[in-house]
Design a protein around this motif. Structure first.
Motif, PDB file in Angstrom:
ATOM      1  N   ILE A  92      13.011  -7.105   8.457  1.00  0.00           N
ATOM      2  CA  ILE A  92      12.302  -6.087   9.210  1.00  0.00           C
ATOM      3  C   ILE A  92      13.084  -4.783   9.099  1.00  0.00           C
ATOM      4  CG2 ILE A  92      11.044  -7.563  10.809  1.00  0.00           C
ATOM      5  CD1 ILE A  92      13.154  -7.179  12.854  1.00  0.00           C
ATOM      6  N   SER A  93      12.315  -3.716   8.963  1.00  0.00           N
ATOM      7  CA  SER A  93      12.926  -2.416   8.795  1.00  0.00           C
ATOM      8  C   SER A  93      12.548  -1.591  10.008  1.00  0.00           C
ATOM      9  CB  SER A  93      12.364  -1.816   7.508  1.00  0.00           C
ATOM     10  OG  SER A  93      12.347  -0.427   7.573  1.00  0.00           O
ATOM     11  N   SER A  94      13.562  -1.004  10.637  1.00  0.00           N
ATOM     12  CA  SER A  94      13.238  -0.292  11.867  1.00  0.00           C
ATOM     13  C   SER A  94      13.951   1.041  11.934  1.00  0.00           C
ATOM     14  CB  SER A  94      13.593  -1.154  13.076  1.00  0.00           C
ATOM     15  OG  SER A  94      14.854  -1.729  12.893  1.00  0.00           O
ATOM     16  N   GLY A  95      13.599   1.906  11.002  1.00  0.00           N
ATOM     17  CA  GLY A  95      14.174   3.234  11.032  1.00  0.00           C
ATOM     18  C   GLY A  95      14.253   3.785   9.634  1.00  0.00           C
ATOM     19  N   GLU A  96      14.763   5.002   9.516  1.00  0.00           N
ATOM     20  CA  GLU A  96      14.804   5.615   8.206  1.00  0.00           C
ATOM     21  C   GLU A  96      16.200   5.541   7.589  1.00  0.00           C
ATOM     22  OE1 GLU A  96      12.261   8.738   7.491  1.00  0.00           O
ATOM     23  OE2 GLU A  96      11.175   8.568   9.378  1.00  0.00           O
ATOM     24  N   LYS A  97      17.178   5.098   8.354  1.00  0.00           N
ATOM     25  CA  LYS A  97      18.549   5.025   7.823  1.00  0.00           C
ATOM     26  C   LYS A  97      18.694   3.836   6.872  1.00  0.00           C
ATOM     27  CE  LYS A  97      21.176   7.353  11.366  1.00  0.00           C
ATOM     28  NZ  LYS A  97      20.926   6.897  12.727  1.00  0.00           N
ATOM     29  N   ALA A 121      15.417   1.285  -1.240  1.00  0.00           N
ATOM     30  CA  ALA A 121      16.769   1.824  -1.059  1.00  0.00           C
ATOM     31  C   ALA A 121      17.547   1.016  -0.023  1.00  0.00           C
ATOM     32  CB  ALA A 121      16.683   3.285  -0.624  1.00  0.00           C
ATOM     33  N   LYS A 122      16.862   0.603   1.023  1.00  0.00           N
ATOM     34  CA  LYS A 122      17.548  -0.173   2.059  1.00  0.00           C
ATOM     35  C   LYS A 122      18.014  -1.525   1.514  1.00  0.00           C
ATOM     36  CE  LYS A 122      15.091   1.603   6.057  1.00  0.00           C
ATOM     37  NZ  LYS A 122      14.352   1.203   7.245  1.00  0.00           N
ATOM     38  N   LEU A 123      17.162  -2.107   0.696  1.00  0.00           N
ATOM     39  CA  LEU A 123      17.505  -3.392   0.096  1.00  0.00           C
ATOM     40  C   LEU A 123      18.705  -3.215  -0.835  1.00  0.00           C
ATOM     41  CD1 LEU A 123      16.439  -6.259   0.168  1.00  0.00           C
ATOM     42  CD2 LEU A 123      14.919  -5.705  -1.737  1.00  0.00           C
ATOM     43  N   LEU A 126       0.834  -1.203   0.000  1.00  0.00           N
ATOM     44  CA  LEU A 126       0.000   0.000   0.000  1.00  0.00           C
ATOM     45  C   LEU A 126       0.869   1.254   0.000  1.00  0.00           C
ATOM     46  CD1 LEU A 126      -2.815  -0.782   2.607  1.00  0.00           C
ATOM     47  CD2 LEU A 126      -2.913  -0.974   0.109  1.00  0.00           C
ATOM     48  N   GLN A 127       0.263   2.347  -0.407  1.00  0.00           N
ATOM     49  CA  GLN A 127       0.965   3.642  -0.346  1.00  0.00           C
ATOM     50  C   GLN A 127       1.318   3.967   1.110  1.00  0.00           C
ATOM     51  OE1 GLN A 127      -0.957   6.800  -2.571  1.00  0.00           O
ATOM     52  NE2 GLN A 127      -0.271   8.276  -1.041  1.00  0.00           N
ATOM     53  N   GLY A 128       2.522   4.415   1.314  1.00  0.00           N
ATOM     54  CA  GLY A 128       2.931   4.785   2.668  1.00  0.00           C
ATOM     55  C   GLY A 128       3.423   3.611   3.494  1.00  0.00           C
ATOM     56  N   SER A 129       3.406   2.408   2.906  1.00  0.00           N
ATOM     57  CA  SER A 129       3.829   1.238   3.687  1.00  0.00           C
ATOM     58  C   SER A 129       5.335   1.245   3.909  1.00  0.00           C
ATOM     59  CB  SER A 129       3.399  -0.057   2.996  1.00  0.00           C
ATOM     60  OG  SER A 129       3.982  -0.146   1.714  1.00  0.00           O
ATOM     61  N   LYS A 153       7.579   1.254   0.907  1.00  0.00           N
ATOM     62  CA  LYS A 153       8.197   0.581  -0.249  1.00  0.00           C
ATOM     63  C   LYS A 153       9.452   1.289  -0.742  1.00  0.00           C
ATOM     64  CE  LYS A 153       4.695   0.712  -2.940  1.00  0.00           C
ATOM     65  NZ  LYS A 153       3.826   1.239  -1.920  1.00  0.00           N
ATOM     66  N   THR A 154       9.308   2.609  -0.957  1.00  0.00           N
ATOM     67  CA  THR A 154      10.431   3.356  -1.528  1.00  0.00           C
ATOM     68  C   THR A 154      11.632   3.303  -0.588  1.00  0.00           C
ATOM     69  OG1 THR A 154       8.809   4.770  -2.592  1.00  0.00           O
ATOM     70  CG2 THR A 154      11.062   5.592  -2.514  1.00  0.00           C
ATOM     71  N   THR A 155      11.344   3.495   0.689  1.00  0.00           N
ATOM     72  CA  THR A 155      12.412   3.423   1.694  1.00  0.00           C
ATOM     73  C   THR A 155      13.037   2.030   1.697  1.00  0.00           C
ATOM     74  OG1 THR A 155      11.012   4.903   2.999  1.00  0.00           O
ATOM     75  CG2 THR A 155      12.883   3.913   4.129  1.00  0.00           C
TER      76      THR A 155
HETATM   77  P1  GDP Z   1       5.749   4.087   0.037  1.00  0.00           P
HETATM   78  O1  GDP Z   1       4.621   5.010  -0.258  1.00  0.00           O
HETATM   79  O2  GDP Z   1       5.279   2.686   0.268  1.00  0.00           O
HETATM   80  O3  GDP Z   1       6.857   4.143  -0.958  1.00  0.00           O
HETATM   81  O4  GDP Z   1       6.339   4.531   1.454  1.00  0.00           O
HETATM   82  P2  GDP Z   1       7.639   5.384   1.820  1.00  0.00           P
HETATM   83  O5  GDP Z   1       8.875   4.587   1.601  1.00  0.00           O
HETATM   84  O6  GDP Z   1       7.551   6.711   1.150  1.00  0.00           O
HETATM   85  O7  GDP Z   1       7.443   5.536   3.392  1.00  0.00           O
HETATM   86  C1  GDP Z   1       6.389   6.271   3.960  1.00  0.00           C
HETATM   87  C2  GDP Z   1       6.906   6.983   5.202  1.00  0.00           C
HETATM   88  O8  GDP Z   1       7.310   6.039   6.178  1.00  0.00           O
HETATM   89  C3  GDP Z   1       8.119   7.856   4.929  1.00  0.00           C
HETATM   90  O9  GDP Z   1       7.994   9.026   5.681  1.00  0.00           O
HETATM   91  C4  GDP Z   1       9.289   7.012   5.414  1.00  0.00           C
HETATM   92  O10 GDP Z   1      10.371   7.796   5.838  1.00  0.00           O
HETATM   93  C5  GDP Z   1       8.654   6.270   6.567  1.00  0.00           C
HETATM   94  N1  GDP Z   1       9.288   4.949   6.816  1.00  0.00           N
HETATM   95  C6  GDP Z   1       9.511   3.957   5.939  1.00  0.00           C
HETATM   96  N2  GDP Z   1      10.082   2.899   6.548  1.00  0.00           N
HETATM   97  C7  GDP Z   1      10.235   3.239   7.863  1.00  0.00           C
HETATM   98  C8  GDP Z   1      10.742   2.554   9.027  1.00  0.00           C
HETATM   99  O11 GDP Z   1      11.169   1.394   9.015  1.00  0.00           O
HETATM  100  N3  GDP Z   1      10.684   3.261  10.202  1.00  0.00           N
HETATM  101  C9  GDP Z   1      10.197   4.525  10.273  1.00  0.00           C
HETATM  102  N4  GDP Z   1      10.187   5.123  11.461  1.00  0.00           N
HETATM  103  N5  GDP Z   1       9.704   5.175   9.214  1.00  0.00           N
HETATM  104  C10 GDP Z   1       9.718   4.546   8.022  1.00  0.00           C
END
Ligand code: GDP
Length: 294
Positions: free
Chosen positions: A271-276, A118-120, A108-111, A113-115
């Motif tokens: 599992i992803s736990s952060g934005e880094k 990049a992490k992958l 879903l949007q906001g899940s 994915k994009t983040t």
């Molecule tokens: P997409 O719409 O599925 O591509 O979602 P995004 O990658 O844009 O992520 C949506 C929001 O969640 C962004 O503000 C990201 O920085 C945040 N986000 C993504 N993964 C994580 C995570 O593991 N931890 C935290 N705290 N924020 C995350």
């Protein structure tokens, strides 16, 4: 994430430990409390029911009740069943021999994915791969910029295309990977806020065009009870091979995520736990179960 559940379970276990010998009633009471704790953490109710039934059956045996350390035995059984619930064995990301290998992300949007894309990519670069990120989310104008920024940050090439057709961009992306000697393609697709026929049709069209070696679904661990419906819908409409659980650093209840494996049979891979970029970890069911039990 899941700290409340952890605290609740630890409270239940210390109650059991303080009793010495355990009766059937003690076990029944503890199982009722575990059931409530799991439900309050948002674990799917069917999953909770089956989990408690299995655990209770194993605890109500003479082996446990008559043992010298019955509480320890109960805790061991809960740990074992929780590990089972989470998938028992690790499910690593295994790349196939095809070059470039294609990994497609859906969700879903906001899940996240994009983040996660990049992490992958970052993770694969640490393992000496040369990934290419492909931006197929043509609806959210900032999505390609976001992927580009993240790609630039970690030094990964990003293919954005200039069209509005995500299927064409995905195909061109694979060709770009061949031309630029990348060995893994990570395709970031568009999501919608809710399960939606167009989104599923588009994901299927991209899938059929590039025949990915694997499809990973990115699931926001904070989704709550509804996560099961979302994941089931993607499993039925697009199908996928594994899950990346994002936002495990959040403070929501998070138990919905614990239901995914049992409901869909699909393994959680990361599992992803952060934005880094380096905050994507391999998922280990046994470690997660131990963490939850404290
Ligand atoms: P997409 O719409 O599925 O591509 O979602 P995004 O990658 O844009 O992520 C949506 C929001 O969640 C962004 O503000 C990201 O920085 C945040 N986000 C993504 N993964 C994580 C995570 O593991 N931890 C935290 N705290 N924020 C995350």
């Amino acid at each position: 994430m899941l700290e409340n559940l952890s605290e609740r379970l630890q409270g239940i276990f210390s109650g059991l430990r303080s009793k010495g010998r355990l009766t059937e009633d003690d076990i029944n009471d503890a199982m009722r409390e575990i059931r409530l704790a799991l439900l309050e953490a948002d674990v799917n109710f069917k999953v909770v029911k089956a989990f408690v039934k299995r655990t209770k059956e194993r605890c109500l045996t003479a082996d446990v009740l008559d043992s010298l350390t019955p509480a320890q035995n109960v805790i061991k059984i809960v740990l074992d069943e929780l590990t089972e619930l989470l998938g028992r064995t690790d499910s690593k990301l295994v790349l196939g021999s095809r070059i470039p290998n294609v990994i497609m992300l859906v969700g879903l949007q906001g899940s996240g994915k994009t983040t996660a894309a990049a992490k992958l990519a970052y993770r694969l670069m640490q393992e000496s791969h040369a990934p290419l990120l492909v931006a197929c989310d043509v609806y959210r104008p900032a999505a390609a910029d976001q992927l580009q920024t993240l790609g630039d940050e970690i030094g990964a090439r990003v293919y954005r295309g200039d069209g509005r057709d995500p299927v064409a961009i995905a195909r061109e992306g694979v060709q770009d990977a061949i031309d630029s000697l990348r060995d893994v393609v990570i395709i970031d697709t568009a999501g919608r806020l809710h399960v939606d026929d167009d989104m599923m049709a588009e994901a299927r069209a991209i899938r059929d065009a590039v025949r990915p070696d694997q499809i990973l679904m990115v699931v926001d661990a904070m989704t709550g009870q509804d996560v099961v419906n979302v994941v089931e819908a993607f499993a039925a409409e697009v199908d996928f091979d594994g899950v990346i659980m994002s936002k495990m650093d959040g403070d929501a209840r998070g138990g919905g995520a614990l239901s995914i494996r049992e409901v869909t049979g699909k393994p959680i891979k990361f599992i992803s736990s952060g934005e880094k970029p380096d905050s994507l970890e391999e998922f280990h069911p046994d470690r997660m179960a131990k963490r939850i039990l404290g």
